[in-house]
Design a protein around this motif. Structure first.
Motif, PDB file in Angstrom:
ATOM      1  N   ASN A 163       3.988  -8.682   1.850  1.00  0.00           N
ATOM      2  CA  ASN A 163       4.892  -8.354   2.953  1.00  0.00           C
ATOM      3  C   ASN A 163       5.844  -7.242   2.536  1.00  0.00           C
ATOM      4  O   ASN A 163       6.298  -7.209   1.410  1.00  0.00           O
ATOM      5  CB  ASN A 163       5.700  -9.592   3.330  1.00  0.00           C
ATOM      6  CG  ASN A 163       4.799 -10.708   3.799  1.00  0.00           C
ATOM      7  OD1 ASN A 163       4.195 -10.603   4.859  1.00  0.00           O
ATOM      8  ND2 ASN A 163       4.666 -11.747   2.996  1.00  0.00           N
ATOM      9  N   SER A 164       6.118  -6.360   3.480  1.00  0.00           N
ATOM     10  CA  SER A 164       7.104  -5.308   3.184  1.00  0.00           C
ATOM     11  C   SER A 164       8.060  -5.199   4.359  1.00  0.00           C
ATOM     12  O   SER A 164       7.681  -5.441   5.506  1.00  0.00           O
ATOM     13  CB  SER A 164       6.407  -3.973   2.918  1.00  0.00           C
ATOM     14  OG  SER A 164       5.515  -3.703   3.968  1.00  0.00           O
ATOM     15  N   THR A 165       9.284  -4.835   4.043  1.00  0.00           N
ATOM     16  CA  THR A 165      10.273  -4.647   5.102  1.00  0.00           C
ATOM     17  C   THR A 165      10.014  -3.295   5.785  1.00  0.00           C
ATOM     18  O   THR A 165       9.298  -2.438   5.243  1.00  0.00           O
ATOM     19  CB  THR A 165      11.692  -4.627   4.509  1.00  0.00           C
ATOM     20  OG1 THR A 165      11.725  -3.562   3.556  1.00  0.00           O
ATOM     21  CG2 THR A 165      12.040  -5.942   3.836  1.00  0.00           C
ATOM     22  N   PHE A 166      10.630  -3.114   6.951  1.00  0.00           N
ATOM     23  CA  PHE A 166      10.502  -1.839   7.661  1.00  0.00           C
ATOM     24  C   PHE A 166      10.983  -0.691   6.764  1.00  0.00           C
ATOM     25  O   PHE A 166      10.333   0.343   6.624  1.00  0.00           O
ATOM     26  CB  PHE A 166      11.328  -1.911   8.963  1.00  0.00           C
ATOM     27  CG  PHE A 166      11.305  -0.640   9.753  1.00  0.00           C
ATOM     28  CD1 PHE A 166      10.146  -0.228  10.403  1.00  0.00           C
ATOM     29  CD2 PHE A 166      12.450   0.148   9.853  1.00  0.00           C
ATOM     30  CE1 PHE A 166      10.123   0.957  11.122  1.00  0.00           C
ATOM     31  CE2 PHE A 166      12.434   1.334  10.573  1.00  0.00           C
ATOM     32  CZ  PHE A 166      11.273   1.730  11.211  1.00  0.00           C
ATOM     33  N   ARG A 167      12.124  -0.917   6.103  1.00  0.00           N
ATOM     34  CA  ARG A 167      12.704   0.095   5.217  1.00  0.00           C
ATOM     35  C   ARG A 167      11.717   0.482   4.103  1.00  0.00           C
ATOM     36  O   ARG A 167      11.515   1.661   3.813  1.00  0.00           O
ATOM     37  CB  ARG A 167      13.984  -0.507   4.627  1.00  0.00           C
ATOM     38  CG  ARG A 167      14.662   0.289   3.546  1.00  0.00           C
ATOM     39  CD  ARG A 167      15.779  -0.566   2.918  1.00  0.00           C
ATOM     40  NE  ARG A 167      16.027  -0.190   1.549  1.00  0.00           N
ATOM     41  CZ  ARG A 167      16.831   0.771   1.171  1.00  0.00           C
ATOM     42  NH1 ARG A 167      17.480   1.462   2.064  1.00  0.00           N
ATOM     43  NH2 ARG A 167      16.994   1.059  -0.099  1.00  0.00           N
ATOM     44  N   GLU A 168      11.067  -0.558   3.547  1.00  0.00           N
ATOM     45  CA  GLU A 168      10.132  -0.310   2.452  1.00  0.00           C
ATOM     46  C   GLU A 168       8.934   0.511   2.934  1.00  0.00           C
ATOM     47  O   GLU A 168       8.476   1.437   2.245  1.00  0.00           O
ATOM     48  CB  GLU A 168       9.667  -1.677   1.926  1.00  0.00           C
ATOM     49  CG  GLU A 168       9.002  -1.651   0.584  1.00  0.00           C
ATOM     50  CD  GLU A 168       8.509  -3.054   0.208  1.00  0.00           C
ATOM     51  OE1 GLU A 168       9.190  -4.058   0.524  1.00  0.00           O
ATOM     52  OE2 GLU A 168       7.420  -3.146  -0.380  1.00  0.00           O
ATOM     53  N   SER A 256      13.794  -2.432  -2.952  1.00  0.00           N
ATOM     54  CA  SER A 256      13.856  -3.190  -1.694  1.00  0.00           C
ATOM     55  C   SER A 256      12.766  -4.260  -1.603  1.00  0.00           C
ATOM     56  O   SER A 256      12.640  -4.921  -0.576  1.00  0.00           O
ATOM     57  CB  SER A 256      13.796  -2.238  -0.492  1.00  0.00           C
ATOM     58  OG  SER A 256      12.707  -1.371  -0.611  1.00  0.00           O
ATOM     59  N   GLN A 257      11.987  -4.451  -2.668  1.00  0.00           N
ATOM     60  CA  GLN A 257      10.933  -5.480  -2.617  1.00  0.00           C
ATOM     61  C   GLN A 257      11.483  -6.868  -2.940  1.00  0.00           C
ATOM     62  O   GLN A 257      12.513  -6.997  -3.587  1.00  0.00           O
ATOM     63  CB  GLN A 257       9.815  -5.116  -3.615  1.00  0.00           C
ATOM     64  CG  GLN A 257       9.020  -3.899  -3.163  1.00  0.00           C
ATOM     65  CD  GLN A 257       8.123  -3.339  -4.249  1.00  0.00           C
ATOM     66  OE1 GLN A 257       8.382  -3.503  -5.438  1.00  0.00           O
ATOM     67  NE2 GLN A 257       7.065  -2.668  -3.834  1.00  0.00           N
ATOM     68  N   HIS A 258      10.755  -7.890  -2.487  1.00  0.00           N
ATOM     69  CA  HIS A 258      11.135  -9.289  -2.785  1.00  0.00           C
ATOM     70  C   HIS A 258      10.589  -9.643  -4.173  1.00  0.00           C
ATOM     71  O   HIS A 258       9.447 -10.067  -4.324  1.00  0.00           O
ATOM     72  CB  HIS A 258      10.547 -10.220  -1.720  1.00  0.00           C
ATOM     73  CG  HIS A 258      10.815 -11.677  -1.977  1.00  0.00           C
ATOM     74  ND1 HIS A 258      12.083 -12.220  -2.025  1.00  0.00           N
ATOM     75  CD2 HIS A 258       9.971 -12.719  -2.210  1.00  0.00           C
ATOM     76  CE1 HIS A 258      12.002 -13.521  -2.267  1.00  0.00           C
ATOM     77  NE2 HIS A 258      10.737 -13.854  -2.396  1.00  0.00           N
TER      78      HIS A 258
END
Ligand SMILES: C[S@@+](CC[C@H](N)C(=O)[O-])C[C@H]1O[C@@H](n2cnc3c(N)ncnc32)[C@H](O)[C@@H]1O
Length: 272
Positions: A163-168, A256-258
């Motif tokens: 999973n990646s955020t929009f920002r990522e 910005s990654q988990h």
């Protein structure tokens, strides 16, 4: 890699092993794998010391040790380290590096899900970037619980690589454009499209195919009997030092990654 899908009994575990063996030769060239500055080394030492204390000769098992990056950090801190990996190619590189640095780290061949180690044996079990690729995490965690001494500590360092955020996603896309146009520094190691496809294919079939989130990993650790489970997402010092090895956008993607460390304890035996 040749097409292996036709080989009888060739399973996902064999594919994972072959994939990492293929990547072994360039593994240490990548930031995020080998350590490229004393600042980064110090940041890793702080993380391990915070969660494990100093080694003082205690025994540590580094599962999926690869070329031995984590084993060396643990050795620096005074642990007596055994590294275990199932790739002979990785193990050969790990042994060569330990010899070159005159380190008494023992590297042996084994499956992190079935270590063949004795019960109640290690003070500490660590691993980095193994959990996301486990085929059967519930039995792996039961195995790690078994080999730890009562009161022993597990430290998992991993992340959600699905999973990646929009920002990522935006940053990744901008970084790719910038690199293609020559505006941004390229990556030290460029993965071939064939290897990227194998990576995606493996990732789509492992247990954590929807991403190894820290809460899901913690839940399974609790199910295996671990207690005092604590998730640490404050890895900023490490990511900041690693980011200097990439272009600015790639460095921001990393941050910005988990990604996380999870500390968990095998309960001490109740006194009788
Ligand atoms: C991403 S690398 C990580 C290496 C090392 N832990 C590090 O952080 O530098 C993954 C390693 O896990 C090993 N591996 C994956 N699954 C394994 C398993 N079930 N048993 C033993 N080794 C495994 C691979 O052979 C490879 O060396």
């Amino acid at each position: 890699m040749s097409d292996v899908s036709e080989i009888p009994n060739y399973g996902l575990r064999d594919e994972i092993k072959a994939y990492w063996s293929e990547r072994a030769a360039t593994f240490d060239l990548s930031p995020g794998h080998e350590i490229f500055s004393e600042e980064e080394r110090a940041a890793w030492h702080r993380l391990f010391t915070q969660h494990l204390g100093s080694g003082e000769g205690r025994s540590a098992l580094d599962l999926a040790s690869g070329t031995g990056v984590i084993s060396h950090l643990m050795d620096d801190l005074g642990f007596k380290v055994t590294g275990l990996d199932w790739s002979e190619t990785m193990l050969a590189l790990a042994r060569t590096k330990a010899n070159a640095r005159a380190r008494a780290i023992s590297f042996r061949m084994g499956d992190a899900e079935h270590t063949m180690e004795p019960d109640d044996h290690y003070d500490v079990v660590v691993n980095r970037h193994l959990v996301w690729t486990l085929v059967d995490p519930p039995s792996a965690f039961a195995e790690w619980f078994r080999v730890l001494k009562p009161g022993g500590v597990l430290l998992v360092v991993d992340g959600d690589f699905v999973n990646s955020t929009f920002r990522e996603r935006i940053l990744s896309r901008l970084a790719a454009w910038g690199q293609r146009l020559g505006w941004l520094r390229g990556d030290p190691v460029q993965m071939q499209p064939e290897m990227m496809a194998i990576h995606r294919s493996i990732l789509s079939r492992v247990y954590f195919k929807d991403g190894a989130r820290a809460d899901a990993v913690s839940g399974l650790l609790a199910g295996a009997g671990f207690e005092s489970i604590a998730v640490d997402t404050h890895l900023g010092d490490i990511h900041k030092t690693q980011a200097r090895n990439w272009n600015v956008l790639k460095g921001m993607v990393r941050k910005s990654q988990h990604r996380y460390a999870i500390r968990a304890v095998k309960p001490a035996r109740p006194s009788s």
